[in-house]
Design an enzyme around this catalytic site. Structure first.
Site, short mmCIF file in Angstrom:
data_model
loop_
_atom_site.label_atom_id
_atom_site.label_comp_id
_atom_site.label_asym_id
_atom_site.label_seq_id
_atom_site.Cartn_x
_atom_site.Cartn_y
_atom_site.Cartn_z
N LYS A 173 0.87 -1.18 0.00
CA LYS A 173 0.00 0.00 0.00
C LYS A 173 0.91 1.23 0.00
CE LYS A 173 -1.87 2.91 1.88
NZ LYS A 173 -1.63 4.33 1.50
N GLY A 211 -5.16 1.54 4.17
CA GLY A 211 -3.99 1.04 4.91
C GLY A 211 -4.42 0.46 6.24
N GLU A 249 9.48 1.20 11.14
CA GLU A 249 10.58 2.16 11.07
C GLU A 249 9.93 3.53 11.08
OE1 GLU A 249 12.84 4.71 10.28
OE2 GLU A 249 13.17 3.97 8.24
N CYS A 283 14.11 10.47 7.69
CA CYS A 283 13.94 10.12 9.10
C CYS A 283 15.26 10.08 9.85
CB CYS A 283 13.21 8.78 9.22
SG CYS A 283 14.02 7.47 8.30
N GLU A 382 9.73 16.11 14.94
CA GLU A 382 10.38 15.89 13.65
C GLU A 382 9.87 16.96 12.67
OE1 GLU A 382 9.48 12.06 11.79
OE2 GLU A 382 11.58 11.97 11.16
#
Ligand code: ADP
Length: 478
Positions: A173, A211, A249, A283, A382
Protein backbone atom coordinates in the site's frame (compact mmCIF):
# COMPACT_ATOMS: atom_id res chain seq x y z
CA UNK A 1 -3.24 -1.53 -9.26
CA UNK A 2 -2.11 -5.14 -9.26
CA UNK A 3 -4.51 -7.57 -7.61
CA UNK A 4 -4.26 -11.35 -8.02
CA UNK A 5 -2.08 -11.05 -11.12
CA UNK A 6 -4.38 -8.59 -12.92
CA UNK A 7 -3.61 -4.94 -13.58
CA UNK A 8 -6.82 -3.13 -12.76
CA UNK A 9 -8.59 0.11 -11.90
CA UNK A 10 -10.29 0.71 -8.54
CA UNK A 11 -13.70 -0.81 -7.89
CA UNK A 12 -16.13 1.86 -9.10
CA UNK A 13 -13.36 3.48 -11.18
CA UNK A 14 -12.30 6.09 -8.60
CA UNK A 15 -9.08 8.03 -9.20
CA UNK A 16 -7.10 10.70 -7.41
CA UNK A 17 -4.69 13.38 -8.60
CA UNK A 18 -0.91 13.23 -8.58
CA UNK A 19 0.72 16.67 -8.17
CA UNK A 20 4.26 17.65 -9.16
CA UNK A 21 5.60 19.57 -6.13
CA UNK A 22 7.88 21.80 -8.25
CA UNK A 23 5.01 23.19 -10.35
CA UNK A 24 2.03 22.58 -8.03
CA UNK A 25 0.28 21.19 -11.14
CA UNK A 26 -1.75 18.01 -11.45
CA UNK A 27 0.29 15.74 -13.74
CA UNK A 28 -1.97 12.68 -13.78
CA UNK A 29 -3.96 10.31 -11.67
CA UNK A 30 -3.82 7.03 -9.80
CA UNK A 31 -6.41 4.40 -8.96
CA UNK A 32 -8.25 5.25 -5.73
CA UNK A 33 -8.49 1.74 -4.31
CA UNK A 34 -11.29 0.92 -1.90
CA UNK A 35 -11.39 -1.19 1.25
CA UNK A 36 -13.04 -3.85 -0.95
CA UNK A 37 -10.05 -3.76 -3.33
CA UNK A 38 -7.73 -4.20 -0.35
CA UNK A 39 -9.77 -7.15 0.89
CA UNK A 40 -9.51 -8.82 -2.54
CA UNK A 41 -5.75 -8.22 -2.59
CA UNK A 42 -5.32 -9.73 0.88
CA UNK A 43 -7.46 -12.70 -0.20
CA UNK A 44 -5.24 -13.22 -3.24
CA UNK A 45 -2.06 -13.03 -1.17
CA UNK A 46 -3.51 -15.48 1.38
CA UNK A 47 -4.47 -17.97 -1.32
CA UNK A 48 -1.08 -17.64 -3.04
CA UNK A 49 0.71 -18.27 0.26
CA UNK A 50 -1.47 -21.23 1.28
CA UNK A 51 -1.83 -23.02 -2.05
CA UNK A 52 1.31 -22.43 -4.13
CA UNK A 53 4.95 -23.52 -3.76
CA UNK A 54 6.19 -19.93 -3.44
CA UNK A 55 6.99 -20.36 0.27
CA UNK A 56 9.11 -23.46 -0.40
CA UNK A 57 10.77 -22.93 -3.80
CA UNK A 58 13.87 -20.80 -3.15
CA UNK A 59 15.33 -21.29 -6.63
CA UNK A 60 12.11 -20.13 -8.30
CA UNK A 61 11.99 -17.06 -6.08
CA UNK A 62 15.59 -16.31 -6.98
CA UNK A 63 14.76 -16.62 -10.69
CA UNK A 64 11.78 -14.26 -10.33
CA UNK A 65 13.68 -11.61 -8.38
CA UNK A 66 16.63 -11.58 -10.76
CA UNK A 67 14.04 -11.17 -13.56
CA UNK A 68 12.58 -8.27 -11.59
CA UNK A 69 15.99 -6.63 -11.11
CA UNK A 70 16.69 -6.93 -14.87
CA UNK A 71 13.28 -5.47 -15.73
CA UNK A 72 13.70 -2.56 -13.30
CA UNK A 73 17.11 -1.90 -14.84
CA UNK A 74 15.48 -1.63 -18.28
CA UNK A 75 12.97 0.90 -16.94
CA UNK A 76 15.39 2.80 -14.74
CA UNK A 77 15.02 6.17 -16.46
CA UNK A 78 11.23 5.89 -16.48
CA UNK A 79 11.33 5.09 -12.76
CA UNK A 80 13.58 8.10 -12.22
CA UNK A 81 11.08 10.35 -14.02
CA UNK A 82 8.31 8.99 -11.81
CA UNK A 83 10.23 9.57 -8.58
CA UNK A 84 11.33 13.09 -9.56
CA UNK A 85 7.75 13.89 -10.62
CA UNK A 86 6.03 12.53 -7.51
CA UNK A 87 8.55 13.50 -4.84
CA UNK A 88 10.20 16.56 -6.37
CA UNK A 89 13.57 14.99 -5.56
CA UNK A 90 16.37 16.48 -7.70
CA UNK A 91 17.61 14.31 -10.59
CA UNK A 92 21.16 15.04 -9.41
CA UNK A 93 20.61 13.25 -6.11
CA UNK A 94 18.24 10.50 -7.31
CA UNK A 95 20.81 7.69 -7.06
CA UNK A 96 19.63 6.55 -3.65
CA UNK A 97 16.00 6.87 -4.78
CA UNK A 98 16.33 4.76 -7.95
CA UNK A 99 19.68 3.14 -8.77
CA UNK A 100 20.58 1.75 -5.34
CA UNK A 101 17.22 0.07 -4.73
CA UNK A 102 17.50 -1.78 -8.04
CA UNK A 103 20.90 -3.10 -6.91
CA UNK A 104 19.23 -4.08 -3.64
CA UNK A 105 16.80 -6.39 -5.46
CA UNK A 106 19.82 -8.37 -6.66
CA UNK A 107 21.35 -8.27 -3.19
CA UNK A 108 18.22 -9.78 -1.57
CA UNK A 109 17.93 -12.42 -4.29
CA UNK A 110 21.52 -13.54 -3.59
CA UNK A 111 21.14 -13.22 0.19
CA UNK A 112 17.95 -15.27 0.24
CA UNK A 113 19.43 -17.93 -2.02
CA UNK A 114 22.51 -18.37 0.19
CA UNK A 115 20.56 -18.20 3.47
CA UNK A 116 20.59 -21.39 5.60
CA UNK A 117 16.89 -22.13 6.16
CA UNK A 118 17.69 -25.13 8.40
CA UNK A 119 20.03 -25.08 11.39
CA UNK A 120 21.16 -27.98 13.55
CA UNK A 121 20.37 -27.24 17.22
CA UNK A 122 22.17 -30.31 18.57
CA UNK A 123 21.05 -33.20 20.80
CA UNK A 124 19.31 -32.42 24.11
CA UNK A 125 18.42 -34.58 27.11
CA UNK A 126 14.66 -34.99 27.59
CA UNK A 127 12.63 -37.26 29.94
CA UNK A 128 11.74 -39.33 26.87
CA UNK A 129 15.36 -39.77 25.83
CA UNK A 130 17.75 -37.75 23.69
CA UNK A 131 16.08 -35.30 21.28
CA UNK A 132 17.69 -34.02 18.12
CA UNK A 133 16.47 -30.51 17.45
CA UNK A 134 16.48 -28.66 14.16
CA UNK A 135 15.48 -25.07 13.54
CA UNK A 136 13.63 -24.32 10.33
CA UNK A 137 13.35 -20.70 9.17
CA UNK A 138 9.99 -20.28 7.44
CA UNK A 139 8.24 -17.25 5.94
CA UNK A 140 5.95 -15.21 8.21
CA UNK A 141 3.06 -15.61 5.71
CA UNK A 142 1.08 -12.75 4.18
CA UNK A 143 2.98 -9.49 4.64
CA UNK A 144 1.28 -6.11 4.40
CA UNK A 145 3.75 -3.39 3.40
CA UNK A 146 2.78 0.24 4.00
CA UNK A 147 5.19 2.84 2.65
CA UNK A 148 5.65 6.62 2.92
CA UNK A 149 6.30 9.26 0.26
CA UNK A 150 9.84 10.50 0.98
CA UNK A 151 11.77 7.70 -0.78
CA UNK A 152 8.87 5.76 -2.26
CA UNK A 153 10.51 3.53 -4.84
CA UNK A 154 13.37 2.66 -2.47
CA UNK A 155 11.03 1.85 0.41
CA UNK A 156 8.63 -0.12 -1.80
CA UNK A 157 11.63 -2.29 -2.69
CA UNK A 158 13.13 -2.33 0.84
CA UNK A 159 9.85 -3.46 2.39
CA UNK A 160 8.70 -5.99 -0.19
CA UNK A 161 11.70 -7.62 -1.88
CA UNK A 162 13.30 -9.22 1.22
CA UNK A 163 9.78 -10.32 2.25
CA UNK A 164 9.22 -11.95 -1.15
CA UNK A 165 12.66 -13.56 -1.22
CA UNK A 166 12.01 -15.00 2.25
CA UNK A 167 8.93 -16.76 0.80
CA UNK A 168 6.12 -14.47 1.90
CA UNK A 169 3.33 -13.11 -0.26
CA UNK A 170 2.86 -9.36 -0.17
CA UNK A 171 0.27 -6.60 -0.41
CA UNK A 172 1.88 -3.19 -0.93
CA UNK A 173 0.00 0.00 0.00
CA UNK A 174 2.02 3.00 -1.26
CA UNK A 175 1.56 6.50 0.18
CA UNK A 176 -1.15 8.79 -1.20
CA UNK A 177 1.33 11.38 -2.49
CA UNK A 178 3.46 8.84 -4.37
CA UNK A 179 1.24 6.14 -5.89
CA UNK A 180 3.08 5.75 -9.20
CA UNK A 181 6.31 4.34 -7.75
CA UNK A 182 4.09 1.51 -6.49
CA UNK A 183 1.81 1.08 -9.48
CA UNK A 184 4.74 1.00 -11.92
CA UNK A 185 6.43 -1.65 -9.77
CA UNK A 186 3.18 -3.63 -9.95
CA UNK A 187 3.02 -3.26 -13.72
CA UNK A 188 6.60 -4.49 -14.13
CA UNK A 189 6.00 -7.47 -11.82
CA UNK A 190 2.82 -8.40 -13.72
CA UNK A 191 4.14 -7.94 -17.25
CA UNK A 192 7.82 -8.77 -17.04
CA UNK A 193 8.34 -11.42 -14.36
CA UNK A 194 7.10 -14.95 -13.59
CA UNK A 195 6.00 -13.96 -10.07
CA UNK A 196 2.72 -15.93 -9.76
CA UNK A 197 -0.70 -14.28 -9.43
CA UNK A 198 -1.43 -13.20 -5.87
CA UNK A 199 2.18 -13.32 -4.66
CA UNK A 200 2.65 -9.57 -5.11
CA UNK A 201 -0.23 -7.09 -5.03
CA UNK A 202 -0.30 -3.28 -5.10
CA UNK A 203 -3.30 -1.28 -3.89
CA UNK A 204 -3.02 2.48 -4.31
CA UNK A 205 -5.52 4.67 -2.51
CA UNK A 206 -6.17 8.19 -1.34
CA UNK A 207 -7.83 6.93 1.84
CA UNK A 208 -6.00 6.08 5.08
CA UNK A 209 -8.77 3.54 5.80
CA UNK A 210 -7.34 1.30 3.10
CA UNK A 211 -3.99 1.04 4.91
CA UNK A 212 -5.88 0.63 8.16
CA UNK A 213 -7.87 -2.25 6.63
CA UNK A 214 -4.61 -3.96 5.67
CA UNK A 215 -3.16 -3.67 9.19
CA UNK A 216 -6.36 -4.96 10.81
CA UNK A 217 -7.08 -7.86 8.41
CA UNK A 218 -6.88 -11.21 10.26
CA UNK A 219 -5.57 -12.91 7.10
CA UNK A 220 -2.39 -10.79 7.25
CA UNK A 221 0.44 -12.26 9.37
CA UNK A 222 2.85 -9.35 9.44
CA UNK A 223 2.91 -5.61 8.80
CA UNK A 224 6.05 -3.85 7.67
CA UNK A 225 5.74 -0.07 7.82
CA UNK A 226 7.85 3.03 7.38
CA UNK A 227 6.34 6.39 8.30
CA UNK A 228 5.46 8.70 11.12
CA UNK A 229 5.39 7.58 14.74
CA UNK A 230 1.74 8.65 14.99
CA UNK A 231 0.73 6.31 12.15
CA UNK A 232 3.03 3.61 13.56
CA UNK A 233 1.11 3.70 16.83
CA UNK A 234 -2.21 3.31 14.95
CA UNK A 235 -0.83 0.37 12.98
CA UNK A 236 0.54 -1.29 16.11
CA UNK A 237 -2.84 -0.91 17.81
CA UNK A 238 -4.66 -2.38 14.79
CA UNK A 239 -2.15 -5.23 14.56
CA UNK A 240 -2.61 -6.02 18.27
CA UNK A 241 -6.12 -7.38 17.72
CA UNK A 242 -4.71 -10.37 15.85
CA UNK A 243 -1.22 -10.29 17.41
CA UNK A 244 0.51 -9.61 14.08
CA UNK A 245 4.21 -9.42 13.81
CA UNK A 246 5.25 -5.83 13.07
CA UNK A 247 8.37 -4.22 11.67
CA UNK A 248 8.12 -0.47 12.21
CA UNK A 249 10.58 2.16 11.07
CA UNK A 250 9.23 5.43 12.44
CA UNK A 251 10.24 9.00 13.06
CA UNK A 252 13.50 10.43 14.30
CA UNK A 253 14.92 13.60 15.77
CA UNK A 254 18.56 12.76 15.69
CA UNK A 255 21.32 14.77 17.32
CA UNK A 256 24.77 15.53 15.98
CA UNK A 257 27.24 15.99 18.84
CA UNK A 258 30.16 18.05 17.63
CA UNK A 259 33.03 17.53 20.09
CA UNK A 260 35.43 20.36 20.95
CA UNK A 261 38.30 18.81 18.95
CA UNK A 262 36.21 18.32 15.77
CA UNK A 263 37.30 19.56 12.35
CA UNK A 264 34.34 21.91 11.88
CA UNK A 265 35.26 22.78 8.29
CA UNK A 266 34.84 19.09 7.38
CA UNK A 267 31.86 18.04 9.48
CA UNK A 268 29.54 21.06 9.31
CA UNK A 269 29.31 21.61 5.51
CA UNK A 270 28.44 17.90 5.28
CA UNK A 271 25.82 18.32 8.02
CA UNK A 272 24.28 21.23 6.11
CA UNK A 273 24.21 19.22 2.90
CA UNK A 274 22.52 16.27 4.60
CA UNK A 275 19.84 18.63 5.91
CA UNK A 276 19.04 19.92 2.44
CA UNK A 277 19.49 17.16 -0.18
CA UNK A 278 16.18 15.46 0.53
CA UNK A 279 14.61 18.81 1.52
CA UNK A 280 15.07 17.47 5.04
CA UNK A 281 12.47 14.77 4.35
CA UNK A 282 14.55 12.01 5.88
CA UNK A 283 13.94 10.12 9.10
CA UNK A 284 17.64 9.61 9.88
CA UNK A 285 18.68 13.24 9.41
CA UNK A 286 20.80 14.49 12.34
CA UNK A 287 18.82 17.73 12.54
CA UNK A 288 19.83 18.87 16.03
CA UNK A 289 23.40 20.15 16.02
CA UNK A 290 25.03 20.41 19.45
CA UNK A 291 28.08 22.69 19.43
CA UNK A 292 30.61 23.21 22.23
CA UNK A 293 30.03 26.70 23.57
CA UNK A 294 33.64 27.77 23.03
CA UNK A 295 33.33 27.01 19.30
CA UNK A 296 29.70 28.08 18.92
CA UNK A 297 30.15 31.20 16.77
CA UNK A 298 32.77 29.51 14.58
CA UNK A 299 30.40 26.58 13.96
CA UNK A 300 27.38 28.78 13.26
CA UNK A 301 29.35 30.78 10.69
CA UNK A 302 30.31 27.64 8.76
CA UNK A 303 26.75 26.30 8.83
CA UNK A 304 25.38 29.68 7.72
CA UNK A 305 27.68 29.86 4.70
CA UNK A 306 26.89 26.28 3.67
CA UNK A 307 23.13 26.65 3.99
CA UNK A 308 22.82 30.11 2.48
CA UNK A 309 24.66 28.94 -0.66
CA UNK A 310 22.98 25.58 -1.07
CA UNK A 311 21.72 24.96 -4.64
CA UNK A 312 17.90 24.98 -4.30
CA UNK A 313 15.67 24.91 -7.35
CA UNK A 314 13.92 22.98 -10.09
CA UNK A 315 14.55 19.27 -9.49
CA UNK A 316 15.05 18.59 -13.22
CA UNK A 317 17.98 21.05 -13.47
CA UNK A 318 21.39 19.34 -13.24
CA UNK A 319 23.37 20.59 -10.25
CA UNK A 320 20.31 21.42 -8.16
CA UNK A 321 20.55 19.47 -4.90
CA UNK A 322 17.46 20.59 -2.99
CA UNK A 323 14.00 20.53 -4.54
CA UNK A 324 10.64 21.51 -3.04
CA UNK A 325 8.86 19.94 -0.07
CA UNK A 326 6.42 17.32 -1.25
CA UNK A 327 3.21 19.26 -0.59
CA UNK A 328 1.79 22.52 0.65
CA UNK A 329 0.65 20.75 3.83
CA UNK A 330 4.19 19.62 4.54
CA UNK A 331 5.57 23.08 3.80
CA UNK A 332 3.09 24.67 6.20
CA UNK A 333 4.11 22.15 8.85
CA UNK A 334 7.77 23.14 8.37
CA UNK A 335 7.01 26.87 8.59
CA UNK A 336 4.80 26.25 11.63
CA UNK A 337 7.66 24.53 13.47
CA UNK A 338 10.16 27.25 12.46
CA UNK A 339 7.74 29.85 13.87
CA UNK A 340 7.33 27.86 17.08
CA UNK A 341 11.12 27.89 17.42
CA UNK A 342 11.22 31.67 16.98
CA UNK A 343 8.40 32.03 19.52
CA UNK A 344 10.43 30.02 22.04
CA UNK A 345 13.51 32.22 21.66
CA UNK A 346 15.43 30.71 18.72
CA UNK A 347 17.24 33.02 16.30
CA UNK A 348 16.99 32.62 12.50
CA UNK A 349 20.60 32.78 11.21
CA UNK A 350 19.66 32.12 7.59
CA UNK A 351 16.51 31.08 5.71
CA UNK A 352 13.12 30.83 7.35
CA UNK A 353 10.90 31.58 4.36
CA UNK A 354 10.15 30.85 0.69
CA UNK A 355 13.13 31.43 -1.67
CA UNK A 356 12.48 34.73 -3.52
CA UNK A 357 13.30 33.27 -6.94
CA UNK A 358 11.00 30.26 -6.47
CA UNK A 359 7.46 31.57 -5.90
CA UNK A 360 5.89 28.48 -7.51
CA UNK A 361 6.53 25.01 -6.05
CA UNK A 362 6.60 24.07 -2.38
CA UNK A 363 10.10 25.39 -1.72
CA UNK A 364 11.60 26.27 1.67
CA UNK A 365 14.91 28.09 2.14
CA UNK A 366 17.60 26.09 3.93
CA UNK A 367 17.07 27.33 7.45
CA UNK A 368 19.47 27.58 10.37
CA UNK A 369 18.03 28.20 13.85
CA UNK A 370 20.49 29.08 16.64
CA UNK A 371 20.08 29.29 20.44
CA UNK A 372 17.44 26.55 20.33
CA UNK A 373 16.00 25.44 23.67
CA UNK A 374 16.36 21.63 23.75
CA UNK A 375 12.92 21.29 25.32
CA UNK A 376 11.12 23.44 22.75
CA UNK A 377 8.84 21.95 20.09
CA UNK A 378 11.29 22.66 17.27
CA UNK A 379 13.91 20.60 19.13
CA UNK A 380 11.49 17.81 20.03
CA UNK A 381 9.26 17.31 16.96
CA UNK A 382 10.38 15.89 13.65
CA UNK A 383 10.37 18.78 11.14
CA UNK A 384 10.89 16.95 7.82
CA UNK A 385 12.22 20.18 6.30
CA UNK A 386 15.64 21.67 5.39
CA UNK A 387 16.09 22.99 8.91
CA UNK A 388 18.94 22.59 11.38
CA UNK A 389 18.58 23.61 15.00
CA UNK A 390 21.73 24.50 16.94
CA UNK A 391 22.15 24.38 20.71
CA UNK A 392 25.37 25.12 22.65
CA UNK A 393 26.64 22.83 25.42
CA UNK A 394 29.37 23.04 28.05
CA UNK A 395 30.32 19.46 28.95
CA UNK A 396 30.29 16.13 27.14
CA UNK A 397 27.79 14.77 29.69
CA UNK A 398 25.48 17.68 28.96
CA UNK A 399 25.74 17.03 25.20
CA UNK A 400 24.84 13.37 25.68
CA UNK A 401 21.91 14.32 27.92
CA UNK A 402 20.55 16.78 25.34
CA UNK A 403 21.00 14.22 22.54
CA UNK A 404 19.05 11.62 24.54
CA UNK A 405 16.32 14.07 25.54
CA UNK A 406 13.91 12.77 22.89
CA UNK A 407 11.04 10.33 22.49
CA UNK A 408 12.93 9.12 19.39
CA UNK A 409 15.98 6.88 19.10
CA UNK A 410 16.67 6.38 15.42
CA UNK A 411 20.14 7.69 14.64
CA UNK A 412 22.76 10.21 15.59
CA UNK A 413 26.14 11.56 14.69
CA UNK A 414 29.36 12.40 16.51
CA UNK A 415 32.23 14.47 15.12
CA UNK A 416 35.62 14.63 16.78
CA UNK A 417 39.32 14.32 15.95
CA UNK A 418 39.88 11.59 18.53
CA UNK A 419 37.91 8.70 17.03
CA UNK A 420 38.06 6.60 20.23
CA UNK A 421 36.53 9.46 22.21
CA UNK A 422 33.92 10.05 19.48
CA UNK A 423 33.08 6.34 19.55
CA UNK A 424 32.66 6.37 23.34
CA UNK A 425 30.15 9.24 22.94
CA UNK A 426 28.41 7.31 20.14
CA UNK A 427 28.04 4.37 22.52
CA UNK A 428 26.21 6.61 25.00
CA UNK A 429 23.60 7.73 22.46
CA UNK A 430 20.27 5.92 22.94
CA UNK A 431 19.67 5.22 19.25
CA UNK A 432 19.78 2.32 16.82
CA UNK A 433 22.44 3.83 14.56
CA UNK A 434 25.24 6.40 14.75
CA UNK A 435 27.50 8.00 12.15
CA UNK A 436 30.99 9.02 13.30
CA UNK A 437 32.87 11.71 11.39
CA UNK A 438 30.54 11.53 8.40
CA UNK A 439 31.05 7.78 7.80
CA UNK A 440 27.44 6.68 7.36
CA UNK A 441 25.93 3.85 9.38
CA UNK A 442 23.40 3.22 6.62
CA UNK A 443 23.69 0.42 4.06
CA UNK A 444 22.09 -2.79 2.85
CA UNK A 445 24.59 -5.03 4.70
CA UNK A 446 24.18 -3.40 8.14
CA UNK A 447 21.16 -3.67 10.43
CA UNK A 448 19.15 -0.45 10.58
CA UNK A 449 16.31 0.63 12.83
CA UNK A 450 15.25 2.56 15.87
CA UNK A 451 14.74 2.22 19.59
CA UNK A 452 12.27 4.10 21.81
CA UNK A 453 9.45 5.54 19.65
CA UNK A 454 11.50 5.26 16.44
CA UNK A 455 10.37 1.73 15.82
CA UNK A 456 10.50 -2.00 16.29
CA UNK A 457 12.80 -4.41 14.50
CA UNK A 458 15.52 -3.95 11.93
CA UNK A 459 15.83 -3.62 8.17
CA UNK A 460 18.93 -4.57 6.18
CA UNK A 461 21.71 -6.98 7.06
CA UNK A 462 20.99 -10.60 7.94
CA UNK A 463 18.83 -9.36 10.83
CA UNK A 464 16.67 -7.48 8.35
CA UNK A 465 16.11 -10.63 6.27
CA UNK A 466 15.28 -12.74 9.32
CA UNK A 467 12.52 -10.27 10.28
CA UNK A 468 10.45 -11.81 7.46
CA UNK A 469 11.00 -15.35 8.75
CA UNK A 470 9.74 -17.24 11.78
CA UNK A 471 11.83 -19.94 13.39
CA UNK A 472 10.26 -23.36 13.90
CA UNK A 473 12.06 -25.69 16.28
CA UNK A 474 11.45 -29.39 15.65
CA UNK A 475 12.49 -32.08 18.14
CA UNK A 476 12.85 -35.71 17.03
CA UNK A 477 14.49 -38.92 18.25
CA UNK A 478 18.27 -38.57 18.08
P1 ADP B 1 2.40 11.30 6.36
O1 ADP B 1 1.41 11.68 7.44
O2 ADP B 1 3.59 12.13 6.41
O3 ADP B 1 1.79 11.16 5.00
P2 ADP B 1 2.25 8.66 7.40
O4 ADP B 1 3.26 8.04 8.28
O5 ADP B 1 0.95 9.04 7.98
O6 ADP B 1 2.96 9.87 6.71
O7 ADP B 1 1.92 7.73 6.15
C1 ADP B 1 2.71 6.69 5.72
C2 ADP B 1 1.84 5.62 5.15
O8 ADP B 1 0.89 5.18 6.13
C3 ADP B 1 1.00 6.01 3.95
O9 ADP B 1 1.03 4.95 3.02
C4 ADP B 1 -0.39 6.19 4.53
O10 ADP B 1 -1.40 5.95 3.60
C5 ADP B 1 -0.41 5.11 5.58
N1 ADP B 1 -1.39 5.29 6.65
C6 ADP B 1 -1.84 6.45 7.18
N2 ADP B 1 -2.70 6.21 8.19
C7 ADP B 1 -2.78 4.87 8.33
C8 ADP B 1 -3.48 4.00 9.23
N3 ADP B 1 -4.27 4.44 10.19
N4 ADP B 1 -3.30 2.66 9.09
C9 ADP B 1 -2.47 2.17 8.14
N5 ADP B 1 -1.80 2.95 7.27
C10 ADP B 1 -1.94 4.29 7.35
Amino acid sequence: MLIDGELQVAAGGGRFDVVHPATEKVVGQAADGTVGDMERAVGAARRAFDTTDWARDVEFRYHCLIQLADALERHKEQLRRIVVTEVGCPVSVSRSQVDEPIDEVRHWAEHGRAFEYVADNGVHDTPMGPALRKIFYEPAGVVGAITPWNVPFYLNIAETVPALMAGNTVVLKPAQLTPWSGSELGRIVAEETDIPAGVFNVVTSNANEVGAALSADPRVDMITFTGSTATGRAILAAAAATVKKTLLELGGKSAHIVLDDADLSASLPLAAMMACVMSGQSCILPSRILLPRKRYDEGLAILETSMANFPVGDPWTPGVMQGPQISQTQREKVFGLIQSGIDSGARVVTGGSVPENLPVGYYVQPTLLADVDPNSRVAQEEIFGPVLTVTPYDTEDEAVAIANNSIYGLSGEVSGADVDRALSVARRMRTGNVTVNGRSHFGIRSPFGGIKQSGLGRRNGDEGFKEYLESKTVGMPA
